[in-house]
Design an enzyme around this catalytic site. Structure first.
Site, PDB file in Angstrom:
ATOM      1  N   SER A   7     -59.193  16.328   6.269  1.00  0.00           N
ATOM      2  CA  SER A   7     -57.912  16.375   5.548  1.00  0.00           C
ATOM      3  C   SER A   7     -58.034  15.744   4.164  1.00  0.00           C
ATOM      4  O   SER A   7     -57.451  16.244   3.190  1.00  0.00           O
ATOM      5  CB  SER A   7     -56.808  15.681   6.358  1.00  0.00           C
ATOM      6  OG  SER A   7     -56.947  14.261   6.354  1.00  0.00           O
ATOM      7  N   LYS A   8     -58.809  14.685   4.067  1.00  0.00           N
ATOM      8  CA  LYS A   8     -58.947  14.014   2.771  1.00  0.00           C
ATOM      9  C   LYS A   8     -59.887  14.793   1.841  1.00  0.00           C
ATOM     10  O   LYS A   8     -59.701  14.785   0.618  1.00  0.00           O
ATOM     11  CB  LYS A   8     -59.438  12.577   2.967  1.00  0.00           C
ATOM     12  CG  LYS A   8     -58.406  11.670   3.631  1.00  0.00           C
ATOM     13  CD  LYS A   8     -57.084  11.660   2.873  1.00  0.00           C
ATOM     14  CE  LYS A   8     -56.098  10.654   3.436  1.00  0.00           C
ATOM     15  NZ  LYS A   8     -54.827  10.626   2.685  1.00  0.00           N
ATOM     16  N   TYR A  27     -59.489  13.539  10.068  1.00  0.00           N
ATOM     17  CA  TYR A  27     -59.033  12.738   8.928  1.00  0.00           C
ATOM     18  C   TYR A  27     -59.937  12.974   7.723  1.00  0.00           C
ATOM     19  O   TYR A  27     -59.453  13.190   6.606  1.00  0.00           O
ATOM     20  CB  TYR A  27     -59.024  11.255   9.305  1.00  0.00           C
ATOM     21  CG  TYR A  27     -58.518  10.341   8.202  1.00  0.00           C
ATOM     22  CD1 TYR A  27     -57.157  10.257   7.917  1.00  0.00           C
ATOM     23  CD2 TYR A  27     -59.400   9.565   7.456  1.00  0.00           C
ATOM     24  CE1 TYR A  27     -56.686   9.427   6.912  1.00  0.00           C
ATOM     25  CE2 TYR A  27     -58.947   8.734   6.450  1.00  0.00           C
ATOM     26  CZ  TYR A  27     -57.587   8.663   6.181  1.00  0.00           C
ATOM     27  OH  TYR A  27     -57.126   7.840   5.177  1.00  0.00           O
ATOM     28  N   ASN A  43     -48.630   9.640  -1.174  1.00  0.00           N
ATOM     29  CA  ASN A  43     -49.326   8.558  -0.483  1.00  0.00           C
ATOM     30  C   ASN A  43     -49.319   8.709   1.039  1.00  0.00           C
ATOM     31  O   ASN A  43     -50.263   8.294   1.697  1.00  0.00           O
ATOM     32  CB  ASN A  43     -48.685   7.217  -0.863  1.00  0.00           C
ATOM     33  CG  ASN A  43     -49.091   6.106   0.081  1.00  0.00           C
ATOM     34  OD1 ASN A  43     -50.227   5.637   0.070  1.00  0.00           O
ATOM     35  ND2 ASN A  43     -48.168   5.688   0.940  1.00  0.00           N
ATOM     36  N   SER A  70     -59.032   9.159   0.160  1.00  0.00           N
ATOM     37  CA  SER A  70     -59.838   8.183   0.888  1.00  0.00           C
ATOM     38  C   SER A  70     -61.310   8.405   0.571  1.00  0.00           C
ATOM     39  O   SER A  70     -61.712   9.522   0.203  1.00  0.00           O
ATOM     40  CB  SER A  70     -59.626   8.344   2.402  1.00  0.00           C
ATOM     41  OG  SER A  70     -60.574   7.595   3.145  1.00  0.00           O
ATOM     42  N   ILE A  99     -58.423  -0.193   3.932  1.00  0.00           N
ATOM     43  CA  ILE A  99     -57.377  -1.097   3.486  1.00  0.00           C
ATOM     44  C   ILE A  99     -56.584  -1.524   4.711  1.00  0.00           C
ATOM     45  O   ILE A  99     -56.211  -0.679   5.535  1.00  0.00           O
ATOM     46  CB  ILE A  99     -56.423  -0.407   2.483  1.00  0.00           C
ATOM     47  CG1 ILE A  99     -57.222   0.298   1.369  1.00  0.00           C
ATOM     48  CG2 ILE A  99     -55.426  -1.411   1.904  1.00  0.00           C
ATOM     49  CD1 ILE A  99     -58.060  -0.611   0.513  1.00  0.00           C
TER      50      ILE A  99
END
Length: 258
Positions: free
Chosen positions: A154-155, A151, A87, A138, A184
């Protein structure tokens, strides 16, 4: 849904989705191993887990020795691992003209490299228990978001990692899936250089990125993680499951991280 007797290792469990996931698994009877950098916050999460007190390991996923210690300590304490929840993640804003190599490396070290290392170390134990892995990815791994280049990259890498490892481990009956949340409201932006007021404004602005007109809640993601880890999802592997309030179906002009 019960996880009685199951050992669940959760990274990034000191806040946000990780903390909520730990509390939810505890309510479902799991034996928890939780890790993060903030011992004080991990202790607070452990208190919320009730009588099922988690085993706490403090460590930095960017540190190879800490990652190894997370697996070694969990095995020493419980003797097995049934479920690995990758996570932990960090986020920084920037595009191709504004992102430094240092920012890029920081994000990939935590969001990708540590997941690779932790999974590598956990796999022999998961094969023994016919366990499973849930990666927290994500919607950014599946569609571009403005000003969020490293980001998103990376996801996307994490999603491909999920599919590749799922394919490799399927013959050993180890399932590998990812949950892909929309926005979130967690503490992930706290270390992005934004002030608390800026973060509050940001979350208010980006509600409209979602077709449902709101940001997500950590418990909604925690419940999805538990589902993917459960026997209810026993025929699911290599899945990237969107839980994003319809962000992925919104037109591009509505999706901008400024």
């Amino acid at each position: 849904m019960s996880f009685a007797g199951k050992v669940v290792l959760i990274t990034g469990a000191s806040s946000g989705i990780g903390a909520e996931t730990a509390i939810h698994f505890a309510q479902l009877g799991a034996l928890l191993s939780i890790t993060g950098r903030n011992k004080h916050n991990l202790d607070k999460v452990a208190e919320q887990c009730g009588q099922s007190k988690p085993f706490i390991i403090t460590g930095d996923l960017a540190n190879e020795n800490d990652v190894k210690n997370i697996i070694d300590s969990t095995i020493k304490h419980y003797g097995k691992i049934d479920i690995l929840v990758n996570n932990a993640a960090i986020a920084e804003f920037g595009g191709i003209e504004t992102t430094s190599l240092e920012q890029y490396d920081n994000i990939f070290n935590v969001n990708v490299r540590s997941v690779f290392q932790l999974t590598t170390l956990a796999v022999p134990h998961l094969i023994k228990t016919k366990g499973n892995i849930v990666n927290v990815s994500s919607v950014a791994g599946l569609r571009p978001l403005k000003n969020n280049l490293p980001y998103c990259m990376s996801k996307a890498a994490l999603d491909q990692f999920t599919r590749c490892v799922a394919l490799e481990l399927a013959s050993r009956q180890v399932r590998v899936n990812s949950v892909n949340p929309g926005v979130i409201q967690t503490n992930i932006l706290r270390n992005s250089g934004l002030s608390q007021e800026q973060i509050k404004i940001r979350y208010e602005q980006i509600k409209g990125m979602h077709a449902l007109g709101r940001n997500g809640d950590s418990l909604e993601i925690a419940k999805t993680i538990a589902f993917l880890a459960s026997d209810d999802a026993s025929f699911m592997t290599g899945v990237t499951l969107l839980v994003d309030g319809g962000l992925h179906i919104m037109p591009p002009e509505n999706v901008a991280m400024h």
